[in-house]
Design a protein around this motif. Structure first.
Motif, PDB file in Angstrom:
ATOM      1  N   TRP A   1      15.487 -44.021 -28.304  1.00  0.00           N
ATOM      2  CA  TRP A   1      17.520 -43.721 -27.836  1.00  0.00           C
ATOM      3  C   TRP A   1      16.988 -42.209 -26.787  1.00  0.00           C
ATOM      4  CZ3 TRP A   1      21.801 -45.077 -27.348  1.00  0.00           C
ATOM      5  CH2 TRP A   1      23.270 -44.176 -26.829  1.00  0.00           C
ATOM      6  N   ILE A   2      16.448 -41.597 -26.591  1.00  0.00           N
ATOM      7  CA  ILE A   2      16.137 -40.542 -26.022  1.00  0.00           C
ATOM      8  C   ILE A   2      15.604 -41.025 -24.595  1.00  0.00           C
ATOM      9  CG2 ILE A   2      14.726 -38.495 -24.799  1.00  0.00           C
ATOM     10  CD1 ILE A   2      15.180 -37.659 -27.946  1.00  0.00           C
ATOM     11  N   THR A   3      14.354 -42.154 -24.312  1.00  0.00           N
ATOM     12  CA  THR A   3      13.658 -42.371 -23.418  1.00  0.00           C
ATOM     13  C   THR A   3      14.702 -43.376 -22.918  1.00  0.00           C
ATOM     14  OG1 THR A   3      11.640 -42.767 -24.473  1.00  0.00           O
ATOM     15  CG2 THR A   3      11.890 -43.764 -23.119  1.00  0.00           C
ATOM     16  N   SER A   4      16.078 -44.388 -23.856  1.00  0.00           N
ATOM     17  CA  SER A   4      16.199 -45.041 -23.304  1.00  0.00           C
ATOM     18  C   SER A   4      17.228 -44.796 -21.753  1.00  0.00           C
ATOM     19  CB  SER A   4      17.016 -45.945 -24.027  1.00  0.00           C
ATOM     20  OG  SER A   4      16.209 -46.698 -25.080  1.00  0.00           O
ATOM     21  N   VAL A   5      17.585 -43.108 -23.041  1.00  0.00           N
ATOM     22  CA  VAL A   5      19.192 -42.976 -21.906  1.00  0.00           C
ATOM     23  C   VAL A   5      18.548 -42.240 -20.258  1.00  0.00           C
ATOM     24  CG1 VAL A   5      19.969 -41.017 -21.614  1.00  0.00           C
ATOM     25  CG2 VAL A   5      20.165 -42.007 -23.894  1.00  0.00           C
ATOM     26  N   MET A   6      17.376 -41.730 -20.573  1.00  0.00           N
ATOM     27  CA  MET A   6      16.748 -41.417 -19.343  1.00  0.00           C
ATOM     28  C   MET A   6      16.420 -42.267 -18.446  1.00  0.00           C
ATOM     29  SD  MET A   6      15.910 -38.047 -19.845  1.00  0.00           S
ATOM     30  CE  MET A   6      15.316 -37.675 -18.120  1.00  0.00           C
ATOM     31  N   VAL A   7      15.541 -43.268 -19.033  1.00  0.00           N
ATOM     32  CA  VAL A   7      15.280 -44.608 -18.093  1.00  0.00           C
ATOM     33  C   VAL A   7      17.298 -44.789 -17.270  1.00  0.00           C
ATOM     34  CG1 VAL A   7      15.528 -47.622 -17.777  1.00  0.00           C
ATOM     35  CG2 VAL A   7      14.246 -45.384 -19.366  1.00  0.00           C
ATOM     36  N   PHE A   8      17.874 -44.954 -18.192  1.00  0.00           N
ATOM     37  CA  PHE A   8      19.352 -44.669 -17.704  1.00  0.00           C
ATOM     38  C   PHE A   8      20.334 -43.962 -16.123  1.00  0.00           C
ATOM     39  CE2 PHE A   8      23.739 -45.061 -17.663  1.00  0.00           C
ATOM     40  CZ  PHE A   8      24.340 -45.909 -17.080  1.00  0.00           C
ATOM     41  N   ILE A   9      19.507 -42.176 -16.575  1.00  0.00           N
ATOM     42  CA  ILE A   9      20.189 -41.868 -15.649  1.00  0.00           C
ATOM     43  C   ILE A   9      19.197 -41.962 -14.751  1.00  0.00           C
ATOM     44  CG2 ILE A   9      19.923 -38.950 -15.324  1.00  0.00           C
ATOM     45  CD1 ILE A   9      20.431 -38.832 -18.270  1.00  0.00           C
ATOM     46  N   MET A  10      18.126 -42.128 -14.571  1.00  0.00           N
ATOM     47  CA  MET A  10      17.164 -42.624 -13.241  1.00  0.00           C
ATOM     48  C   MET A  10      17.447 -43.666 -12.639  1.00  0.00           C
ATOM     49  SD  MET A  10      14.795 -39.630 -13.640  1.00  0.00           S
ATOM     50  CE  MET A  10      13.740 -40.339 -12.201  1.00  0.00           C
ATOM     51  N   VAL A  11      17.656 -44.672 -12.308  1.00  0.00           N
ATOM     52  CA  VAL A  11      18.075 -45.749 -12.558  1.00  0.00           C
ATOM     53  C   VAL A  11      19.516 -45.161 -12.001  1.00  0.00           C
ATOM     54  CG1 VAL A  11      19.645 -48.214 -13.322  1.00  0.00           C
ATOM     55  CG2 VAL A  11      17.570 -47.877 -14.053  1.00  0.00           C
ATOM     56  N   LEU A  12      20.555 -44.838 -12.349  1.00  0.00           N
ATOM     57  CA  LEU A  12      21.389 -44.116 -12.165  1.00  0.00           C
ATOM     58  C   LEU A  12      21.473 -43.406 -10.502  1.00  0.00           C
ATOM     59  CD1 LEU A  12      24.929 -44.154 -12.513  1.00  0.00           C
ATOM     60  CD2 LEU A  12      24.661 -41.995 -13.937  1.00  0.00           C
ATOM     61  N   ILE A  13      20.588 -42.528 -10.815  1.00  0.00           N
ATOM     62  CA  ILE A  13      19.971 -41.257  -9.543  1.00  0.00           C
ATOM     63  C   ILE A  13      19.679 -42.281  -8.616  1.00  0.00           C
ATOM     64  CG2 ILE A  13      18.376 -39.527  -8.783  1.00  0.00           C
ATOM     65  CD1 ILE A  13      19.011 -38.305 -11.833  1.00  0.00           C
ATOM     66  N   ALA A  14      18.960 -43.437  -8.258  1.00  0.00           N
ATOM     67  CA  ALA A  14      17.985 -43.901  -7.930  1.00  0.00           C
ATOM     68  C   ALA A  14      19.019 -45.509  -7.059  1.00  0.00           C
ATOM     69  CB  ALA A  14      16.892 -45.035  -8.444  1.00  0.00           C
ATOM     70  N   SER A  15      20.477 -45.368  -7.784  1.00  0.00           N
ATOM     71  CA  SER A  15      21.104 -46.218  -7.192  1.00  0.00           C
ATOM     72  C   SER A  15      21.925 -45.636  -6.350  1.00  0.00           C
ATOM     73  CB  SER A  15      22.610 -47.387  -8.416  1.00  0.00           C
ATOM     74  OG  SER A  15      22.612 -46.597  -9.141  1.00  0.00           O
ATOM     75  N   ILE A  16      22.190 -44.779  -6.205  1.00  0.00           N
ATOM     76  CA  ILE A  16      23.510 -43.602  -5.713  1.00  0.00           C
ATOM     77  C   ILE A  16      22.658 -43.656  -4.546  1.00  0.00           C
ATOM     78  CG2 ILE A  16      24.277 -41.183  -5.794  1.00  0.00           C
ATOM     79  CD1 ILE A  16      24.989 -41.759  -8.823  1.00  0.00           C
ATOM     80  N   PHE A  17      21.378 -42.809  -4.957  1.00  0.00           N
ATOM     81  CA  PHE A  17      20.603 -42.757  -3.880  1.00  0.00           C
ATOM     82  C   PHE A  17      20.293 -43.569  -2.744  1.00  0.00           C
ATOM     83  CE2 PHE A  17      16.289 -42.705  -1.707  1.00  0.00           C
ATOM     84  CZ  PHE A  17      16.345 -41.985  -0.733  1.00  0.00           C
ATOM     85  N   PHE A  18      19.998 -44.990  -3.071  1.00  0.00           N
ATOM     86  CA  PHE A  18      19.646 -46.119  -2.182  1.00  0.00           C
ATOM     87  C   PHE A  18      21.052 -46.489  -1.690  1.00  0.00           C
ATOM     88  CE2 PHE A  18      16.080 -46.286  -4.665  1.00  0.00           C
ATOM     89  CZ  PHE A  18      15.125 -46.194  -3.353  1.00  0.00           C
ATOM     90  N   TRP A  19      22.245 -46.437  -2.411  1.00  0.00           N
ATOM     91  CA  TRP A  19      23.861 -46.402  -1.896  1.00  0.00           C
ATOM     92  C   TRP A  19      24.223 -45.811  -0.802  1.00  0.00           C
ATOM     93  CZ3 TRP A  19      27.776 -43.608  -1.666  1.00  0.00           C
ATOM     94  CH2 TRP A  19      29.739 -43.873  -1.656  1.00  0.00           C
ATOM     95  N   VAL A  20      23.620 -44.022  -0.820  1.00  0.00           N
ATOM     96  CA  VAL A  20      23.472 -43.486  -0.039  1.00  0.00           C
ATOM     97  C   VAL A  20      22.734 -43.479   1.275  1.00  0.00           C
ATOM     98  CG1 VAL A  20      23.947 -40.760   0.604  1.00  0.00           C
ATOM     99  CG2 VAL A  20      24.818 -41.638  -1.582  1.00  0.00           C
TER     100      VAL A  20
END
Length: 98
Positions: free
Chosen positions: A62-81
């Protein structure tokens, strides 16, 4: 840290490393072919290796899955900007030429 005995050279599996003075040739014996494993012995070895696996707990998964989701969210925001900024800069440069 230990220093390598033969830096840059890796001995072949099953062969002995032999050295000779410069200009001399050494004949190295061919290694014997490996003994074939029977299917029953192979599956026995597979089961033994399978018992060594340590599976993650439900909490670790569960913790690993949440961390992956957070990193994907951060990466998507970065690439969108970055994409939005480059698009704006491209339109600005093109507008200067017209």
């Amino acid at each position: 840290m230990a220093k390598a005995k033969n830096p840059g050279k890796r001995p072949q599996m099953g062969s002995k490393l032999q050295t000779a003075p410069a200009g001399q040739t050494i004949a190295v014996e061919a290694t014997e072919p490996k003994k074939k494993t029977s299917p029953a012995q192979f599956f026995s070895q597979v089961r033994a290796e399978g018992r060594k696996i340590v599976w993650p707990s439900r909490k670790e998964t569960w913790i690993t899955s949440v961390m992956v989701f957070i990193m994907v969210l951060i990466a998507s925001i970065f690439f969108w900007v970055v994409d939005t900024g480059l698009g704006f800069a491209f339109r600005y440069i093109i507008a200067l030429g017209s």
